[in-house]
Design a protein around this motif. Structure first.
Motif, PDB file in Angstrom:
ATOM      1  N   MET A 113       1.007  -1.337   0.500  1.00  0.00           N
ATOM      2  CA  MET A 113       0.038   0.033  -0.020  1.00  0.00           C
ATOM      3  C   MET A 113       0.789   1.661   0.273  1.00  0.00           C
ATOM      4  O   MET A 113       0.826   2.461  -0.566  1.00  0.00           O
ATOM      5  CB  MET A 113      -0.046   0.409   0.891  1.00  0.00           C
ATOM      6  CG  MET A 113      -1.753  -0.850   1.164  1.00  0.00           C
ATOM      7  SD  MET A 113      -3.536  -1.092  -0.217  1.00  0.00           S
ATOM      8  CE  MET A 113      -4.568   0.386   0.982  1.00  0.00           C
ATOM      9  N   GLY A 166       2.515   1.786  -3.651  1.00  0.00           N
ATOM     10  CA  GLY A 166       1.352   1.895  -4.500  1.00  0.00           C
ATOM     11  C   GLY A 166       1.556   3.107  -4.146  1.00  0.00           C
ATOM     12  O   GLY A 166       1.422   3.784  -5.230  1.00  0.00           O
ATOM     13  N   ALA A 184       4.239   5.616  -5.689  1.00  0.00           N
ATOM     14  CA  ALA A 184       4.094   5.172  -6.927  1.00  0.00           C
ATOM     15  C   ALA A 184       3.271   6.470  -7.424  1.00  0.00           C
ATOM     16  O   ALA A 184       3.259   6.362  -8.642  1.00  0.00           O
ATOM     17  CB  ALA A 184       4.451   3.676  -7.512  1.00  0.00           C
ATOM     18  N   MET A 185       2.402   6.769  -6.944  1.00  0.00           N
ATOM     19  CA  MET A 185       1.074   7.209  -7.883  1.00  0.00           C
ATOM     20  C   MET A 185       1.727   8.435  -7.002  1.00  0.00           C
ATOM     21  O   MET A 185       0.815   9.482  -6.920  1.00  0.00           O
ATOM     22  CB  MET A 185      -0.267   6.661  -6.948  1.00  0.00           C
ATOM     23  CG  MET A 185      -0.844   5.162  -7.678  1.00  0.00           C
ATOM     24  SD  MET A 185      -2.063   4.891  -7.349  1.00  0.00           S
ATOM     25  CE  MET A 185      -1.847   3.810  -6.211  1.00  0.00           C
ATOM     26  N   PHE A 193      -0.945   3.558 -13.280  1.00  0.00           N
ATOM     27  CA  PHE A 193      -1.376   3.261 -12.767  1.00  0.00           C
ATOM     28  C   PHE A 193      -2.851   4.848 -12.724  1.00  0.00           C
ATOM     29  O   PHE A 193      -2.845   5.302 -12.246  1.00  0.00           O
ATOM     30  CB  PHE A 193      -1.016   4.099 -10.844  1.00  0.00           C
ATOM     31  CG  PHE A 193      -0.004   3.685 -10.151  1.00  0.00           C
ATOM     32  CD1 PHE A 193      -1.245   2.453  -9.781  1.00  0.00           C
ATOM     33  CD2 PHE A 193       1.058   3.252 -10.550  1.00  0.00           C
ATOM     34  CE1 PHE A 193      -0.194   0.909  -9.544  1.00  0.00           C
ATOM     35  CE2 PHE A 193       1.775   2.177  -9.727  1.00  0.00           C
ATOM     36  CZ  PHE A 193       0.899   1.074  -8.869  1.00  0.00           C
ATOM     37  N   LEU A 217      -6.693  -1.841  -6.796  1.00  0.00           N
ATOM     38  CA  LEU A 217      -6.023  -1.711  -6.012  1.00  0.00           C
ATOM     39  C   LEU A 217      -6.133  -1.752  -4.588  1.00  0.00           C
ATOM     40  O   LEU A 217      -5.805  -3.093  -3.383  1.00  0.00           O
ATOM     41  CB  LEU A 217      -4.710  -1.681  -6.960  1.00  0.00           C
ATOM     42  CG  LEU A 217      -3.696  -1.759  -8.020  1.00  0.00           C
ATOM     43  CD1 LEU A 217      -2.894  -1.638  -8.407  1.00  0.00           C
ATOM     44  CD2 LEU A 217      -3.309  -3.704  -7.354  1.00  0.00           C
ATOM     45  N   GLY A 275      -6.083  -4.388  -1.781  1.00  0.00           N
ATOM     46  CA  GLY A 275      -5.567  -4.030  -0.506  1.00  0.00           C
ATOM     47  C   GLY A 275      -5.668  -4.515   1.137  1.00  0.00           C
ATOM     48  O   GLY A 275      -5.639  -4.809   1.959  1.00  0.00           O
TER      49      GLY A 275
END
Lengths: 145, 60
Positions: A52, A55, A58-59, B3, B12, B16
């Motif tokens: 999480m 991510g 990365a975003m 994304f 996602l 999660g």
């Protein structure tokens, strides 16, 4: 993955070590459960929270910092710091996110959720250690049915 | 990996979150699967419903 994560018979943590376990649980997501004997569960939590948080990075998500002129940042800063070492590492690396990125809002949501998950795990670890403590104190001080 | 897709990011996030609470709340595999599916479907359906509602309100 283990079928059920029942506490192991020999309790690995004494009452005096509770704060140390909580500190470890805060710094490394899932480590508190691993210390308490729930190895598969702890490893699962570790993977989920890292995924999480990564991510979110990365975003182009944001790591909130306290701004006393904006009260809404208080909770967001707490949630952001909740990821423990993940948050500290990203801050140390100079991560700031990119507010212009199209995925910025999603990224921030991922980062804040990872922190809140880890804080929730702290309560779970604390709750289990409290139950052990109540059991050791005897039925009169424990939860009676 | 891009994304850029809202649906991908939302999926996602749902996966999660579903995995986390399934692991936190249930110890048996069947219970975990049930909680995971409930949370994932709820988040995806709820998010899609809100998106459709916003589209209907603001772009009609």
């Amino acid at each position: 993955m283990e079928q059920a994560s029942s506490p192991i018979p020999d309790r690995p943590v004494g009452a005096g070590s509770a704060l140390l376990v909580l500190a470890i649980a805060f710094l490394i997501p899932g480590a508190g459960h691993i210390v308490l004997g729930h190895r598969a569960k702890g490893a699962g939590f570790l993977l989920i929270i890292i995924a999480m948080f990564a991510g979110g990075i990365a975003m182009e998500g944001r790591l909130y910092e306290l701004d006393t002129s904006r009260p809404l940042t208080f909770g967001a800063t707490l949630a952001s710091h909740g990821s423990g070492l993940l948050d500290l590492t990203a801050r140390f690396a100079g991560w700031s996110g990119d507010g212009m990125a199209p995925t910025y809002e999603y990224g921030t949501a991922f980062i804040l959720t990872a922190g809140m998950m880890n804080l929730l795990l702290l309560f779970d670890v604390w709750s289990e250690m409290r139950d052990w403590s109540a059991e050791e104190s005897g039925p009169s001080e424990g939860i009676t049915e | 990996m891009s994304f850029g897709s809202h649906l991908l990011a939302m999926s996602l996030y749902a996966i999660g979150t579903g995995a986390f609470f399934a692991l936190l709340w249930k110890d048996d595999t069947k219970g975990q699967a049930r909680v995971f599916a409930t949370i994932v479907v709820s988040l995806l359906a709820g998010g899609t419903a809100v998106a459709v509602l916003m589209e209907w309100i603001f772009n009609r």
